[in-house]
Design an enzyme around this catalytic site. Structure first.
Site: not given
Ligand code: NAP
Length: 293
Positions: A63, A213-217, A219-220
């Protein structure tokens, strides 16, 4: 109500952690490449997360690259004893920000040392072997070479526990023949439920499932049904999406990613949400309705 409390802890490597953790990927620049626009804000998010009781942070040295780990170190080092930092190996970044597979044993060794240096650690708590597969979805194929290499790094004391990411059931079984696997990190959320059977099987083995991607990644999740449910119970759609995951199975650990203090606070409150059976049934119907089950 479901038959377990959505808060509480679950074992992750050396200790139980709270079920709601934090994913650090959003702390790098746009496209998870380069520095963030506001480094001080990134540091503030991490410090508030840990001060609020979060004891599980998910990261990777790819990252940025390196940027997120360096920010974690600046914000939190020396680390609290109860903080479990989970990192992952399996890729490096191209000059254009592309995600390039790096899964040879020498890549993994280099990756472990990069993580140790940038995080300021002597041993990595948990290392997920991120199989590149079809990038966001797993693809079959032996992972023996990678898991054997990680097991060697574990014997050397550089890695405490091993997990897997973006893997199939067959790959998990193959890895378990080589080393103890403490967690699986695959793509899963309210509208993306391919791992439903796997999650229950891992729960019966006492293995943590940590959805990415618990929130959809990037694209939430957007769902009118989710918004309606959220409005009815006086929560935000993202809180409900997280609470649904916490209710889904006791071995699910959450790592929602955010670069925003407001979103961090909002997401943390999801751990307090209790969803009734009727609400859970409505939410359960959303995945199939979105055709992604
Ligand atoms: N193993 C793998 O291949 C892999 C792949 C992807 C991710 N990951 C891990 O999984 C973690 C979570 O995934 P992710 O961060 O990609 O996706 P996510 O948690 O599904 O969603 C993050 C997105 O949601 C937005 N968001 C967060 N909280 C919100 C809220 N309360 N209201 C509205 N929007 C919100 C964030 O924007 P803002 O910053 O504006 O809040 C960001 O755009 C990552 O941090 C990483 O550590 C692992």
């Amino acid at each position: 109500m479901s038959n377990f409390t959505p808060t509480g802890t679950f074992e992750l490597g050396r200790r139980p952690v709270h079920r709601l953790g934090y994913g650090a990927m959003q702390l790098a620049g746009p496209g998870v490449f380069g520095p963030p626009k506001d480094r001080d804000a990134a540091i503030a998010v991490l410090r508030e997360a840990v001060a609020s009781g979060i004891d599980h942070i998910d990261t990777s040295d790819f990252y940025g690259p390196h940027v997120t780990n360096q920010i974690i170190r600046e914000a939190l080092h020396p680390y609290r004893d109860d903080l479990v930092i989970v990192t992952k190996l399996g890729a490096v970044r191209g000059e254009d920000g592309g995600w390039l597979p790096a899964m040879e044993p020498e890549d993994l060794r280099r990756g472990v040392h990069d993580n140790l240096r940038n995080l300021g650690l002597d041993t990595l708590d948990v290392v997920n072997m991120r199989i590149m597969g079809n990038i966001h979805s797993p693809a079959e194929g032996s992972i023996e070479k990678q898991v054997t290499a990680l097991a060697e790094l574990q014997r050397e004391g550089l890695v405490r526990h091993i997990g897997l990411s973006n893997v199939t059931v067959n790959q998990i079984a193959e890895a378990q023949g080589i080393a103890k696997i403490v967690c699986i990190q695959n793509h899963y959320n309210l509208v993306h439920r391919e791992d439903d059977t796997l999650i229950d099987e891992l729960a019966s083995q006492g293995i943590a499932y940590v959805p990415f991607f618990p929130l959809g990644g990037f694209t939430p999740i957007q769902s009118s049904e989710l918004s309606t449910v959220a409005q009815t119970i006086g929560a935000t759609p993202m809180q409900v999406a997280l609470a649904w995951l916490l209710h889904r199975a006791p071995n699910i650990l959450l790592i929602p990613g955010t670069s925003s203090l407001a979103h961090l606070r909002e997401n943390m409150q999801a751990a307090q949400l209790r969803l009734s059976d009727a609400v859970l049934a409505e939410l359960d119907a959303i995945g199939p309705a979105n055709g992604e089950h």
